[in-house]
Scaffold this motif. Structure first.
Motif, PDB file in Angstrom:
ATOM      1  N   GLY A 162      -7.935  -0.032   4.147  1.00 54.24           N
ATOM      2  CA  GLY A 162      -6.936  -0.056   5.212  1.00 54.24           C
ATOM      3  C   GLY A 162      -7.015   1.210   6.043  1.00 54.24           C
ATOM      4  O   GLY A 162      -8.068   1.853   6.134  1.00 54.24           O
ATOM      5  N   ASP A 163      -5.897   1.603   6.650  1.00 53.35           N
ATOM      6  CA  ASP A 163      -5.838   2.821   7.461  1.00 53.35           C
ATOM      7  C   ASP A 163      -5.343   3.987   6.612  1.00 53.35           C
ATOM      8  O   ASP A 163      -4.457   3.812   5.762  1.00 53.35           O
TER       9      ASP A 163
ATOM     10  N   LYS B  34       3.131  -3.652   9.350  1.00 51.95           N
ATOM     11  CA  LYS B  34       2.209  -3.198   8.295  1.00 51.95           C
ATOM     12  C   LYS B  34       2.970  -2.734   7.061  1.00 51.95           C
ATOM     13  O   LYS B  34       4.042  -2.128   7.162  1.00 51.95           O
ATOM     14  N   LYS B  35       2.387  -3.005   5.890  1.00 55.12           N
ATOM     15  CA  LYS B  35       2.925  -2.481   4.640  1.00 55.12           C
ATOM     16  C   LYS B  35       2.402  -1.044   4.480  1.00 55.12           C
ATOM     17  O   LYS B  35       1.180  -0.821   4.476  1.00 55.12           O
TER      18      LYS B  35
ATOM     19  N   SER C 136       8.494  -1.743   9.650  1.00 54.24           N
ATOM     20  CA  SER C 136       7.574  -2.194   8.604  1.00 54.24           C
ATOM     21  C   SER C 136       8.261  -3.187   7.668  1.00 54.24           C
ATOM     22  O   SER C 136       9.424  -2.994   7.298  1.00 54.24           O
TER      23      SER C 136
ATOM     24  N   THR D  26      -7.672  -2.473  -0.966  1.00 52.48           N
ATOM     25  CA  THR D  26      -6.391  -2.223  -0.298  1.00 52.48           C
ATOM     26  C   THR D  26      -5.253  -2.144  -1.315  1.00 52.48           C
ATOM     27  O   THR D  26      -4.088  -2.231  -0.961  1.00 52.48           O
TER      28      THR D  26
ATOM     29  N   ASP E  90      -0.437  -4.097  -2.879  1.00 52.58           N
ATOM     30  CA  ASP E  90      -1.327  -4.146  -1.722  1.00 52.58           C
ATOM     31  C   ASP E  90      -0.642  -3.459  -0.551  1.00 52.58           C
ATOM     32  O   ASP E  90       0.540  -3.711  -0.276  1.00 52.58           O
ATOM     33  N   VAL E  91      -1.391  -2.611   0.155  1.00 51.30           N
ATOM     34  CA  VAL E  91      -0.826  -1.920   1.326  1.00 51.30           C
ATOM     35  C   VAL E  91      -1.844  -1.923   2.465  1.00 51.30           C
ATOM     36  O   VAL E  91      -3.051  -2.022   2.238  1.00 51.30           O
ATOM     37  N   ASP E  92      -1.321  -1.821   3.678  1.00 49.82           N
ATOM     38  CA  ASP E  92      -2.178  -1.760   4.863  1.00 49.82           C
ATOM     39  C   ASP E  92      -2.503  -0.323   5.260  1.00 49.82           C
ATOM     40  O   ASP E  92      -3.542  -0.053   5.856  1.00 49.82           O
ATOM     41  N   VAL E  93      -1.568   0.595   4.951  1.00 44.60           N
ATOM     42  CA  VAL E  93      -1.713   1.984   5.403  1.00 44.60           C
ATOM     43  C   VAL E  93      -1.405   2.943   4.252  1.00 44.60           C
ATOM     44  O   VAL E  93      -0.390   2.799   3.568  1.00 44.60           O
TER      45      VAL E  93
END
Length: 432
Positions: free
Chosen positions: A174-175, A191-192, A213, A246, A257-260
């Motif tokens: 992710g980021d 985003k998570k 978020s 992720t 699970d996370v996006d950032v």
């Protein structure tokens, strides 16, 4: 007459200049500031990364920031923040305060804006050690070297991100972002987000991004249980132990699970302009060897203003500067380098015995009153009133346990030991 170079025109540099400009033994004061305006970390810009001249953006200021300490303890001892109907101010008001302070004391006209310090190097002169400081006018690209008797390092320590060693972080799919580059919450819309770190900015920003978020995870290792009631889309977790793809894995055996991966993990002391012959080493965020977290023991004509943290910053800058100026003008004599080294080593051992790590070498908090007293006593100058640390401690507790509303509190200093607080629920208390 001494010639003095001040590196940086943030609060510490402005304070140094304010005292040096009225010191009879000082003849020349040059303030070198990389940015186009004063204020250091209090300057807000939407830009991140690098500026128009290819230099790293210094400020870590985000758009919505309000002070996390009340203005009543954020002024200078001889120049308080002007009265207003609230205690916690937006960053732009603190910047305006610094501009007022600088203008009132004739400092602004001495600042060389858009001057980037490239190299600071000691050398021997006829009457002792001198300093060659090389700096570039980034508007013209022209570099110059000047000779000084003293160097004040005032470049701040909220500009070089600390990136923790989390297994798998570099391969995270992710980021990954550090709070140094955070400006507005909208970048996290939908985003998570895993927020790593629960210092003042970590908690503040985590709360702010819950508005955009679907899920915010606040990962931290605070020993004290937070009593703040967070929105339902914010959950607290212990430290992240590793990242795969992720997915983040936590110390309690859970995963998510996370996006950032949003790192609110603090900053590192960084002095890229110091030549190795300055003999200052930064290891595990410990700057040494410094006497009283201030004086370069190997080269005592160099000082560092503002290294300690968890303090009443502007007031501490003022005390540190007054201490060092009194050493310059001969009001008192600092110990020998050998004596300073012995005291520094003794302090490190004493702090280690109380559980401080090397990375916490300059953390004050409950030690700050003792630190202020040690400076004032040795220099024979006025100490800071105890009411400052009392309000700081009260404000910190309120921050930890009432994050959503503590900035509605209003403080009033009654005397050097006593203050009044009207809390957000209207309760008035006088404390001493």
């Amino acid at each position: 007459m001494s010639r003095v170079c001040i590196i940086g025109a943030g609060a510490a540099g402005l304070c140094a200049a304010r005292h040096l400009l009225v010191e009879p033994s000082v003849g020349q004061v040059d303030i070198l500031e990389q940015a186009g305006q004063l204020g250091g970390t209090w300057v807000y810009t939407e830009k991140v990364g690098y500026d128009d001249f290819g230099l790293p953006i210094h400020t870590s200021m985000y758009k919505s920031l309000r002070t996390n300490l009340p203005k009543e303890i954020m002024g200078f001892p001889d120049f308080p923040v002007p009265e207003s109907d609230r205690s916690y101010l937006p960053a732009k008001e603190m910047l305006a305060f610094l501009q007022l302070y600088s203008d009132k004391h004739g400092v602004t006209e001495h600042i060389k804006f858009k001057h980037h310090v490239q190299l600071v190097k000691p050398k021997q002169g006829r009457s002792g050690e001198l300093w060659d400081v090389t700096f570039k006018d980034i508007s013209t690209g022209v570099s110059e070297t000047r000779e000084y008797d003293y160097v004040f390092v005032c470049n701040g320590h909220y500009n070089t991100p600390f990136i923790p060693q989390i297994p798998g972080l570099k391969e995270f799919q992710g980021d990954v972002m550090h709070s140094h580059d955070y400006r507005v919450p909208e970048i996290f819309s939908g985003k998570k987000v895993l927020v790593v770190g629960a210092g003042p900015s970590g908690m503040d920003i985590a709360l702010e991004i819950t508005s955009v978020s679907p899920k915010v995870i606040l990962s931290h290792h605070l020993k004290e249980q937070l009593r703040t009631v967070f929105p339902d889309n914010l959950v607290q977790k212990p430290d992240v132990i590793r990242v795969e793809g992720t997915k983040a894995f936590f110390q309690d055996g859970t995963e998510d699970d996370v996006d950032v991966m949003f790192l609110c993990t603090g900053y590192m002391y960084n002095f890229p302009f110091l030549h190795e012959s300055c003999e200052i080493v930064v290891e595990d965020n410990c700057v040494e060897p410094l006497y009283k977290h201030l004086v370069n023991i190997n080269h005592p004509t160099m000082c560092f203003i503002g290294v300690p943290y968890y303090v009443c910053a502007f007031a501490m800058f003022d005390l540190q500067v007054r201490y060092y100026v009194r050493a310059i003008n001969g009001t008192f004599k600092m110990p020998t380098p050998e004596e300073m080294t012995a005291q520094w080593e003794e302090e490190k051992q004493e702090r280690a015995a109380r559980g401080y790590t090397k990375r916490q070498a300059h953390m004050m908090g409950p030690d700050q009153e003792r630190y202020y007293a040690s400076l004032a006593d040795e220099a024979g100058t006025k100490n800071l009133p105890s009411v400052l640390t009392k309000i700081r401690e009260e404000s910190t507790i309120r921050f930890m346990h009432n994050l959503k509303y503590y900035r509605q509190d209003k403080y009033k200093i009654i005397d050097d030991d006593t203050y009044e607080i009207i809390s957000n629920d209207g309760v008035r208390k006088i404390l001493c």
